[in-house]
Design a protein around this motif. Structure first.
Motif, mmCIF file in Angstrom:
data_model
loop_
_atom_site.group_PDB
_atom_site.id
_atom_site.type_symbol
_atom_site.label_atom_id
_atom_site.label_comp_id
_atom_site.label_asym_id
_atom_site.label_seq_id
_atom_site.Cartn_x
_atom_site.Cartn_y
_atom_site.Cartn_z
ATOM 1 N N GLU A 51 23.423 43.172 -4.978
ATOM 2 C CA GLU A 51 24.683 42.521 -4.612
ATOM 3 C C GLU A 51 25.161 41.771 -5.842
ATOM 4 O O GLU A 51 24.430 40.932 -6.383
ATOM 5 C CB GLU A 51 24.464 41.559 -3.434
ATOM 6 C CG GLU A 51 25.710 40.837 -2.951
ATOM 7 C CD GLU A 51 26.743 41.787 -2.354
ATOM 8 O OE1 GLU A 51 26.389 42.494 -1.396
ATOM 9 O OE2 GLU A 51 27.881 41.812 -2.853
ATOM 10 N N LEU A 52 26.377 42.088 -6.268
ATOM 11 C CA LEU A 52 26.925 41.494 -7.494
ATOM 12 C C LEU A 52 26.737 39.976 -7.472
ATOM 13 O O LEU A 52 27.172 39.316 -6.540
ATOM 14 C CB LEU A 52 28.410 41.845 -7.606
ATOM 15 C CG LEU A 52 29.136 41.350 -8.850
ATOM 16 C CD1 LEU A 52 28.424 41.792 -10.110
ATOM 17 C CD2 LEU A 52 30.561 41.856 -8.864
ATOM 18 N N CYS A 53 26.061 39.452 -8.491
ATOM 19 C CA CYS A 53 25.698 38.032 -8.448
ATOM 20 C C CYS A 53 26.009 37.333 -9.755
ATOM 21 O O CYS A 53 25.403 36.324 -10.080
ATOM 22 C CB CYS A 53 24.229 37.887 -8.093
ATOM 23 S SG CYS A 53 23.139 38.756 -9.223
ATOM 24 N N CYS A 86 18.306 43.937 -7.711
ATOM 25 C CA CYS A 86 19.279 43.170 -6.938
ATOM 26 C C CYS A 86 20.506 44.047 -6.724
ATOM 27 O O CYS A 86 21.082 44.560 -7.669
ATOM 28 C CB CYS A 86 19.683 41.904 -7.666
ATOM 29 S SG CYS A 86 21.064 41.087 -6.864
ATOM 30 N N HIS A 124 23.710 40.392 -13.333
ATOM 31 C CA HIS A 124 23.348 41.107 -12.113
ATOM 32 C C HIS A 124 22.587 42.396 -12.412
ATOM 33 O O HIS A 124 21.581 42.703 -11.773
ATOM 34 C CB HIS A 124 24.620 41.395 -11.321
ATOM 35 C CG HIS A 124 24.475 42.420 -10.255
ATOM 36 N ND1 HIS A 124 23.569 42.287 -9.232
ATOM 37 C CD2 HIS A 124 25.102 43.603 -10.050
ATOM 38 C CE1 HIS A 124 23.657 43.343 -8.439
ATOM 39 N NE2 HIS A 124 24.564 44.159 -8.917
ATOM 40 N N HIS A 147 22.459 37.689 -3.156
ATOM 41 C CA HIS A 147 21.746 38.746 -3.865
ATOM 42 C C HIS A 147 21.345 39.771 -2.822
ATOM 43 O O HIS A 147 21.652 39.616 -1.645
ATOM 44 C CB HIS A 147 20.504 38.187 -4.571
ATOM 45 C CG HIS A 147 20.794 37.094 -5.534
ATOM 46 N ND1 HIS A 147 21.268 37.310 -6.797
ATOM 47 C CD2 HIS A 147 20.713 35.739 -5.402
ATOM 48 C CE1 HIS A 147 21.439 36.162 -7.410
ATOM 49 N NE2 HIS A 147 21.117 35.178 -6.587
ATOM 50 N N MET A 191 18.902 41.916 -12.995
ATOM 51 C CA MET A 191 18.114 41.105 -12.064
ATOM 52 C C MET A 191 17.069 41.986 -11.373
ATOM 53 O O MET A 191 17.265 42.464 -10.269
ATOM 54 C CB MET A 191 19.031 40.441 -11.041
ATOM 55 C CG MET A 191 18.281 39.472 -10.143
ATOM 56 S SD MET A 191 19.412 38.479 -9.209
ATOM 57 C CE MET A 191 18.339 37.967 -7.868
HETATM 58 CU CU LIG Z 1 22.652 40.689 -8.285
#
Ligand SMILES: [Cu+2]
Ligand code: HEM
Ligand SMILES: [Cu+2]
Lengths: 239, 627
Positions: free
Chosen positions: A205-207, A203, A211, A168, A214
Motif C-alpha cells: 500500500e503506497l506509503c 509492503c 514504499h 501499509h 519497504m
Molecule cells: Cu508501502
C-alpha cells in the motif's frame, strides 16, 4: 435461417477450439509465484476457474465478432443489412444465464472466504507493525522483537497487524493473502506456511517516499529450528 | 488586438491576482490574530480558492449573472463576437454549445497529452529495474499526477462529446442553460492549472486515491490538488444537471425516450451518476484539506499532527476510503458509459443494420449506473473494514458484469447479418470492443475476494483499469473524433493515416495491458518506483520493456491522429453533409453545422436505427418534410 444454422455450427466449433487455445496461452504466460502456504491451494484453484471463464467468454465474443466481420463485410455494395431490431428471447437468455454463472462464482468464493478466515484454536500469533519504511515483529509468546519475520512451518499463523504512521500492507506474494495495516486499529491475516525457505514481505500500500523499498525477509523454518530460534531470542530478551 | 481580448488570458490573469489576494488575506487575518504573518499551507490554500473565483471573474463567465443582480438585461448573443476575429470565440466565454463542445474536447486532448507525457517519463524509468533518472518522491508524484490528469482529460472528453452532440441529436437549439454550460467548462481551466501547479509546491505522493494518513501529512501540493479536483467536480455537477434538463425537457415532439439516439441514453445515465456522486469525492478531499489546514482530525486515528494542534485524533482513515470510493467507483462508469454509447451509436451506421436490442442497451446503461452505486467496497476488501462487508460487495460487484455482458451480446447481434464497412471510426469501435472485452473479463477475478487477495494493489489492477478505460473511453473517443470531425470542420481527415494510427495503437495497447497484468501476477506491486528483477523467474524486465515500447507506440499513434486533424481541419477534402450515410439528426444538416443548427423544429417520424428498411425516415424538419 438454414444459412444461419451453418454459421452457428462453424462458430461453435471455433469457440471451443479458441477457448482451449486461450486457456493454454494464459496458463503458460501467467507466471504465478510459487505457492508456499496451505491457503494458496483454494485460491489458485479459484484463479484457475476464472481463467477458464475468461478463456471461454473471450473466445465467445472474439470468435463471433471476427467471424461476423469476415462473413458480413460489405462487398463493395452500398446496400443495407437485414432489418432486425432484436430478439427478446435471446436478450433474456444472455441476461439470465450469466446471472447464474456469477452467483455460482460468488457462492464458492463466499464459502472459500469463510474457510480462509476461520480462526484456528492452535494458531501461533505474531504482531507486526508497519512504519515508514520498515517492519517490526513482536512475538507475544517470547517477547522477542525482530526486523525480520521467522515462522515455523506447518503451523497456522495469525498475524496481528497495525501501523505506526500511515497505511501499509502485509503481502508475501508466495503466501497469496494480503491485508492493510491501519494506524489505530488491529487487522488480521491468517495462513499456514508449508514450505521451508526465505521469502520477501513486500509492503503493498503506497506509503510515501520509500514504499517500493519497504521489504522484510520472511524465514519459514522447521519446528525444531523455530524452537531453537525462539529460545535464543528468549535468552536475549532476558539479558 | 491585445492578448487580453481573449477571455482565457484575462482569466489566467484573474487567477494569479486571486491567488495573490487570497494569500494577502490569509496574512492579514493571521496578523490580526497575532500570529506569524506567513504560513505557507494556509496561504496557498486560501489563495487557491480565491484563484478559482479570480479566474471565473476574469474570463467573464459570471458577468451575466452579476448584471442580473443589478437588473441589467443580458440578451443572448448568437454568432462570433462582433468586433473581434471569429476564432477568438473559442478562447473566450461563448454560450453556443457547439463552441463549448469544441472547447471541452480541445482542452481534454491537451490534458491527455500532458498526462501521457508524464506517463512516458515514468514508463521509461520502469523499462529497466533499478532507479535510472527519477527520484523516489518525484516518481510517486508522477504516478498520481498521471492518474488525475487523465481523469480530468476523460471528464473533459466526455463533456465535449455530450455538449456538442446531445443538442444536435435531439434537435434542440442549444442546451437548457447556456450560461451554466459555459461556467461548467470554465471551471476546468483553473482546476487543471491548480493541479499542474501542485507539482511545483512539493507535489503529492499518495497516488490519485490520496488515502490519508499519508495525504494528511505530505507537501502543500495536496491542497492545490484537492482544490483542483473540487473545481472539476463543480464542473461535473453543473454540466450534468444541464444535460439532464436538456434531455428531459428539450426533445422535439414525437421523440420519446426510447426514440432518442442511443448515445443520449448513455449521457443520461452518466449525468445521473455525476450529479449524485461527485459530491462525495469533493467532501472526502475537502475533509482531508480541512484536517491539514485546521487540524480537525476526521481521518486521524491518533496524533499524527503531533504538537501542531490540540485538535488531534478521533478520526478513522478507513472512513475516507468509503467516501472516496462512493464516488470513485461510479466515476469509472462516468468514464466508460458515454464511450460505450459511442460504440452503440456507430455500430449500426457502419454495419448498415438496426441496433440490436435498443431497449436492452438503453436500460443496461441505467442498470450499470444504479448497481454501480452499490459496489464501492470492492476496492476495500483488504482495507480492514468488517470482514462481513466483503460478501455483499462481492455479490453486488459480480452483478454489474451482467448489464455489461448484455451490451457485448447486443453489439454482436448488431454486426451479425449486416454489411460491415471498415472506415477508421468503425475500426476504432471494433478496437474498443476488443479492448473493453479484456478489461471487463479481468473484472470478476478481482471481484471474488479470494482471488483479489493476491491481485489487489498489484500491477494486475493497473492492467485491468487501463483496459477498461481505453476500451470504454479512449478508443470510442478516438472513434468519435474521426467520425464527427467532418461534421465539426466540414472536411475529411486522411483515411490512410487514420488506419495506420489504428493498426499501430491497437496491438500496442494489447501488449501494454496484458504485459501490465502479467507482471502483476508475477507479484509486482503497483505504484513502486523500482521492482525486483528476479520476479517471474527473472522474466519481468523483458515484460516491462515490452510495456514501455508499447506505450511509446501508442503515443506515436495519438500524435499521428492529431497531426492528421491539424492538417485537414482547413484544407482537407470537403466532406459533404452526410459522408457516413447516417440517419441521426446531426447528419441531416450542413457540415460544418451553422450557428443555428436546425432551420426549423424537428419532427420525429420513425425509429432512429431503421437501416435496411426502405423509405423509413427518422426525423424531418418542418421546412423540408411537412408536405
Ligand atoms: Cu508501502
Ligand atoms: C465487469 C465489470 C468489472 C468488475 C467486476 C470490476 C472489478 C474491479 C475490482 C474488484 C477492482 C478492485 C481491484 C483491487 O484494487 O483489488 C477494480 C478496480 C478498478 N476498476 Fe474495475 N471492474 C469492472 C469494470 C470496470 C470498468 C468498466 C471500469 C471503468 C473504467 C473499471 C475501472 C477500474 C479502476 C479505475 C480500478 C482501480 C482503482 C484503483 O485502485 O486505482 N472497472 N475493478
Ligand atoms: Cu470499482
Amino acid at each position: 435461417m438454414a444459412k444461419n444454422r451453418r454459421h452457428f455450427g462453424i462458430v461453435t466449433v471455433l469457440i471451443v477450439i479458441c477457448t482451449f487455445v486461450v486457456y493454454w496461452v494464459l496458463d503458460s504466460v501467467l507466471l504465478k509465484p510459487a505457492a508456499a502456504v496451505l491457503e494458496a491451494g483454494p485460491i489458485d484453484y479459484l484463479f484457475d476457474l476464472h481463467i477458464w471463464l475468461i478463456a471461454f467468454l473471450f473466445a465467445l465474443v472474439a470468435v463471433f465478432m471476427c467471424y461476423a466481420l469476415i462473413v458480413f463485410r460489405a462487398r463493395g455494395d452500398e446496400g443495407d443489412g437485414e432489418h432486425i431490431h432484436g430478439n427478446g428471447t435471446l436478450e433474456i437468455i444472455w441476461t439470465v444465464v450469466p446471472c447464474f454463472v456469477v452467483i455460482y462464482f460468488a457462492w464458492i468464493s463466499t464459502t472459500m472466504l469463510i474457510d480462509l478466515s476461520r480462526p484456528n484454536p492452535d494458531e501461533y500469533v505474531v504482531n507486526a507493525e508497519g512504519r515508514q519504511w520498515s517492519w517490526l515483529f513482536t512475538y507475544p509468546e517470547s517477547g522477542a522483537v525482530t526486523p525480520d519475520l521467522v515462522l515455523p512451518v506447518d503451523t497456522p499463523i495469525r498475524m496481528d497487524l497495525t501501523s505506526d504512521d500511515v497505511l501499509h500492507n502485509f503481502w508475501v506474494p508466495e503466501f497469496r493473502v494480503k491485508q492493510d495495516t491501519v494506524p489505530g486499529m488491529v487487522t488480521h491475516v491468517r495462513f499456514t506456511p508449508t514450505i521451508i525457505g526465505d521469502y520477501v514481505l513486500r509492503c503493498a500500500e503506497l506509503c510515501g517516499t520509500n514504499h517500493s523499498g519497504m521489504l522484510a525477509t520472511v524465514r519459514v523454518v522447521s519446528a525444531e529450528d523455530f524452537q531453537l530460534w525462539q529460545s535464543e531470542q528468549l535468552a536475549q530478551v532476558q539479558e | 488586438m491585445s492578448l487580453f481580448t481573449l477571455g482565457i488570458a484575462r482569466g489566467l490573469l484573474g487567477q494569479v491576482l486571486g491567488m495573490v489576494i487570497g494569500m494577502l488575506l490569509t496574512c492579514a487575518v493571521r496578523i490580526l490574530l497575532g500570529w506569524e504573518a506567513w504560513a505557507a499551507e494556509p496561504a496557498w490554500t486560501v489563495g487557491a480558492v480565491c484563484s478559482i473565483i479570480g479566474f471565473l471573474l476574469g474570463v467573464g463567465s459570471l458577468d451575466d449573472w452579476l448584471k442580473w443582480t443589478k437588473g441589467i438585461p443580458t440578451p443572448l448573443h448568437h454568432g462570433p463576437p462582433v468586433d473581434k476575429p471569429a476564432w477568438t470565440r473559442y478562447f473566450s466565454v461563448d454560450y453556443n454549445h457547439k463552441v463549448i463542445g469544441v472547447q471541452y474536447t480541445v482542452w481534454g486532448i491537451l490534458l491527455l497529452m500532458v498526462g501521457g507525457t508524464v506517463a512516458m517519463i515514468f514508463r521509461t524509468e520502469l523499462a529497466r529495474s533499478g532507479l535510472q533518472f527519477l527520484g523516489l518522491d518525484l516518481y510517486n508524484s508522477f504516478i498520481g499526477m498521471h492518474g488525475m490528469i487523465m481523469i480530468f482529460a476523460i471528464l473533459l472528453g466526455v463533456g465535449g462529446m455530450a455538449n456538442y452532440l446531445v443538442p444536435l441529436m435531439i434537435g434542440a437549439e442549444d442546451m437548457a442553460f447556456p450560461r451554466l454550460n459555459a461556467l461548467g467548462f470554465w471551471f476546468n481551466v483553473p482546476g487543471s492549472v491548480l493541479l499542474l501547479l501542485s507539482l511545483f509546491v512539493g507535489g503529492w505522493d499518495a497516488g490519485w486515491t490520496a488515502y490519508p494518513p499519508l495525504s494528511a501529512r505530505g507537501p502543500i501540493g495536496y491542497q492545490l490538488f484537492f482544490l483542483g479536483v473540487f473545481a472539476i467536480g463543480l464542473s461535473s455537477i453543473v454540466g450534468s444537471l444541464n444535460l439532464l434538463v436538456t434531455l428531459l425537457r428539450m426533445r422535439p415532439e414525437g421523440m420519446s425516450l426510447f426514440r432518442m439516439p442511443i448515445f443520449c441514453w448513455a449521457v443520461f445515465a452518466t449525468s445521473l451518476i455525476q450529479l449524485t456522486a461527485t459530491q462525495l469525492i469533493g467532501t472526502s478531499f475537502l475533509m482531508v484539506s480541512v484536517q491539514r489546514a485546521l487540524g480537525m482530525g476526521f481521518f486521524d486515528p491518533r496524533g499524527i499532527l503531533g504538537e501542531v494542534s490540540p485538535m488531534v485524533g478521533g478520526g478513522d482513515p478507513v472512513l475516507f476510503q468509503h467516501l472516496f470510493w462512493f464516488y470513485s467507483h461510479p466515476a469509472v462508469y462516468i468514464f466508460v458509459l458515454p464511450g460505450l454509447g459511442i460504440v452503440s451509436e456507430l455500430l449500426p451506421v457502419f454495419s448498415r443494420k438496426p441496433l440490436f436490442g435498443y431497449k436492452w442497451i438503453a436500460l443496461s446503461s441505467m442498470a450499470i449506473a444504479i448497481v454501480g452505486f452499490l459496489v464501492w467496497g470492492h476496492h476495500m476488501f483488504v482495507s480492514g473494514y468488517n470482514d462481513i462487508l466483503r460478501i455483499p460487495f462481492m455479490y453486488a460487484t459480480l452483478l454489474v458484469a451482467i448489464p455489461t455482458g448484455v451490451k457485448f451480446f447486443s453489439w454482436l447481434g448488431t454486426i451479425w447479418g449486416g454489411k460491415v464497412h471498415f472506415d477508421t471510426p468503425m475500426l476504432f469501435v471494433l478496437g474498443a470492443i476488443s479492448v473493453f472485452l479484456i478489461g471487463g473479463l479481468t473484472g470478476p477475478i478481482l471481484a471474488t475476494v479470494p482471488t483479489d487477495f493476491p491481485l489487489h494493489d498489484s500491477y494486475f489492477v493497473v492492467g485491468h483499469f487501463h483496459a477498461t478505460m481505453f476500451g470504454g473511453f479512449v478508443f470510442p473517443f478516438f472513434a468519435a473524433l474521426y467520425y464527427w470531425f467532418p461534421k465539426v470542420t466540414g472536411r475529411m481527415y486522411n483515411e490512410t493515416l487514420g488506419k495506420i494510427h489504428f493498426f499501430i495503437m491497437t496491438p500496442a495497447f494489447w501488449v501494454q495491458t496484458l504485459g501490465q497484468m502479467g507482471v502483476g501476477v508475477m507479484g509486482m506491486r503497483r505504484r513502486i518506483a523500482d521492482y525486483d528483477p528476479t520476479l517471474g523467474a527473472g522474466q519481468i524486465e523483458s515484460w516491462q520493456l515490452a510495456v514501455t515500447i508499447a506505450g511509446f507506440a501508442i503515443a506515436f499513434g495519438v500524435m499521428l491522429m492529431l497531426w492528421n486533424f491539424f492538417q485537414n481541419a482547413e484544407v482537407g477534402a470537403a466532406a459533404g453533409d452526410n459522408p457516413w450515410r447516417s440517419r441521426s439528426p446531426e447528419w441531416q444538416i450542413p457540415s460544418p453545422v451553422p450557428e443555428h443548427s436546425f432551420p426549423a423544429p424537428l419532427h420525429v417520424v420513425g425509429e432512429p436505427y431503421d437501416y435496411g428498411l426502405a423509405d423509413a425516415g427518422y426525423v424531418t424538419t418542418a421546412s423540408t418534410g411537412d408536405d
